[in-house]
Design a protein around this motif. Structure first.
Motif, mmCIF file in Angstrom:
data_model
loop_
_atom_site.group_PDB
_atom_site.id
_atom_site.type_symbol
_atom_site.label_atom_id
_atom_site.label_comp_id
_atom_site.label_asym_id
_atom_site.label_seq_id
_atom_site.Cartn_x
_atom_site.Cartn_y
_atom_site.Cartn_z
ATOM 1 N N ASP A 33 97.105 -30.791 86.641
ATOM 2 C CA ASP A 33 96.135 -31.207 87.642
ATOM 3 C C ASP A 33 95.439 -32.482 87.179
ATOM 4 O OD1 ASP A 33 96.536 -29.025 89.363
ATOM 5 O OD2 ASP A 33 95.236 -27.758 88.116
ATOM 6 N N PRO A 34 94.949 -33.298 88.124
ATOM 7 C CA PRO A 34 94.152 -34.463 87.727
ATOM 8 C C PRO A 34 92.822 -34.029 87.151
ATOM 9 C CG PRO A 34 94.105 -34.175 90.116
ATOM 10 C CD PRO A 34 95.094 -33.174 89.585
ATOM 11 N N VAL A 35 92.206 -34.893 86.340
ATOM 12 C CA VAL A 35 90.874 -34.575 85.824
ATOM 13 C C VAL A 35 89.829 -34.754 86.910
ATOM 14 C CG1 VAL A 35 91.437 -35.110 83.433
ATOM 15 C CG2 VAL A 35 90.565 -36.928 84.919
ATOM 16 N N PHE A 36 90.134 -35.602 87.913
ATOM 17 C CA PHE A 36 89.202 -35.803 89.018
ATOM 18 C C PHE A 36 89.921 -36.514 90.153
ATOM 19 C CE2 PHE A 36 85.333 -37.138 91.236
ATOM 20 C CZ PHE A 36 84.488 -36.052 91.004
ATOM 21 N N ARG A 46 84.992 -48.849 85.182
ATOM 22 C CA ARG A 46 84.974 -49.093 86.618
ATOM 23 C C ARG A 46 86.398 -49.224 87.127
ATOM 24 N NH1 ARG A 46 80.130 -53.240 88.337
ATOM 25 N NH2 ARG A 46 78.392 -51.886 87.798
ATOM 26 N N LEU A 47 86.597 -48.747 88.347
ATOM 27 C CA LEU A 47 87.914 -48.802 88.964
ATOM 28 C C LEU A 47 87.778 -49.402 90.353
ATOM 29 C CD1 LEU A 47 90.958 -47.944 88.800
ATOM 30 C CD2 LEU A 47 90.268 -45.820 89.924
ATOM 31 N N THR A 60 79.869 -41.958 86.830
ATOM 32 C CA THR A 60 79.287 -41.033 87.809
ATOM 33 C C THR A 60 80.319 -40.524 88.815
ATOM 34 O OG1 THR A 60 78.713 -42.856 89.304
ATOM 35 C CG2 THR A 60 77.076 -42.227 87.652
ATOM 36 N N ASN A 61 81.506 -41.167 88.813
ATOM 37 C CA ASN A 61 82.561 -40.867 89.799
ATOM 38 C C ASN A 61 82.067 -41.048 91.235
ATOM 39 O OD1 ASN A 61 84.598 -40.311 87.926
ATOM 40 N ND2 ASN A 61 83.836 -38.224 87.651
ATOM 41 N N SER A 66 93.516 -40.334 92.407
ATOM 42 C CA SER A 66 93.582 -39.283 91.392
ATOM 43 C C SER A 66 93.505 -39.900 90.002
ATOM 44 C CB SER A 66 94.866 -38.465 91.542
ATOM 45 O OG SER A 66 96.015 -39.298 91.467
ATOM 46 N N LEU A 67 92.795 -39.221 89.091
ATOM 47 C CA LEU A 67 92.616 -39.666 87.706
ATOM 48 C C LEU A 67 93.276 -38.652 86.786
ATOM 49 C CD1 LEU A 67 88.819 -40.645 87.868
ATOM 50 C CD2 LEU A 67 90.807 -42.101 88.331
#
Length: 323
Positions: free
Chosen positions: A7-10, A30-31, A47-48, A317-318
């Protein structure tokens, strides 16, 4: 028992963002995401949350690049726009109108420690490629035009990858015909031509291991290498994937793995040493995955380097994989 995909982490989502075409990290924390609607969304990975979003134009953002002091966007149709960082926002510096109706993405190359020169390679009309000095607006734009009458009919450029070898800068460029040309940038001369993949969508190459990978609309990924020092391109092995169509291939900088982003929404992870499949990520279920990006250093919240993926399903997805 079948091994379930990790699974992704976030997952980053915003109701305003919509489908995403392109991704790039800014100093790991930053993305940035370039959307089909023509906007850029800046996500704070501490902070996502979305910290900023702004409109570039009405055309989809094909690619994004971030330098220490600038953001560069490429829109569908070819237009290149540069932004400087002004306080907590981006200020438009200049736009370069370009007429390119294909899907080829621009590429940014930053020189070695001896020179921090930043060169932007971007597709132009027909088979031409522009080379722009990002930090020097007065510098002339170099044009790479394959006008040798002995060359086959190439069609439009579809993908390319700049790289350094023995302190020389080269550009490997793929064209609609399936031919890949290796350009010596200092002289503007073509040093090699090889037919690898028709309508290739993405190429990546690692000079350290002297191996690269090409993605295309087919169900095969093709590896290649260079014969040094002549810089003659050599075709390698093929990797079969279940469903045809690849939007993006990316080699991670530690040379442990590479990933492909599929039209089928699957992200496939492979060992770079053996080229064997390691995992198939199925988080993106509605439409293709358009782009992948790796952080160059660990992201603080996850204490690990992160891979980001995004596409037509309006989420980013991360992933923390094989670090």
């Amino acid at each position: 028992m079948a091994v379930l995909p990790p699974d992704p982490v976030f997952s980053l989502r915003s109701p305003d963002m919509g489908a995403v075409n392109s991704l790039c990290f800014q100093e790991n924390e930053r993305l940035l995401a370039g959307t089909v609607k023509g906007s850029v969304f800046l996500w704070d990975l501490q902070t996502n949350r979305c910290a900023l979003h702004f409109e570039v134009g009405s055309d989809p953002i094909t690619n994004l690049h971030h330098t220490p002091d600038r953001l560069v966007t490429q829109e569908k149709g070819g237009t290149i726009t540069m932004f400087s960082i002004g306080g907590s926002s981006y200020v438009k510096e200049r736009s370069i109108p370009v007429n390119h109706m294909g899907f080829c993405r621009s590429a940014l190359h930053t020189g070695t420690s001896n020179t921090n020169e930043q060169l932007l390679f971007y597709p132009c009309e027909e088979s031409s490629i522009g080379v722009l000095h990002v930090t020097d607006a007065a510098a002339p734009t170099q044009m790479l035009v394959p006008d040798d009458p002995q060359l086959p009919k190439l069609g439009s450029v579809t993908c390319f990858k700049p790289f350094e070898c023995a302190s020389q800068l080269f550009l490997l460029a793929g064209y609609e015909s399936g031919h890949f040309l290796t350009w010596d940038i200092s002289s503007g001369v073509i040093v090699d031509v090889l037919e690898l993949a028709v309508d290739a969508t993405s190429v990546d190459y690692d000079p350290v291991t002297n191996r690269g990978i090409v993605g295309s609309p087919t169900d095969k990924l093709i590896s290649f290498s260079y014969q040094r020092p002549s810089m003659q391109l050599q075709r390698g092995s093929e990797i079969c994937i279940k469903n045809p169509g690849v939007n993006c291939v990316r080699i991670r900088s530690d040379q442990k793995v590479f990933a492909s982003a599929g039209w089928d929404g699957r992200i496939r992870i492979f060992s770079w040493k053996s080229l064997r499949p390691l995992a198939v990520l199925t988080q993106h279920k509605n439409g293709g995955v358009m782009d992948l990006a790796y952080s160059s250093q660990p992201v603080a919240m996850w204490h690990a380097p992160i891979m980001a993926a995004a596409g037509m399903d309006s989420q980013i997805s991360l992933w923390d994989l094989y670090n």
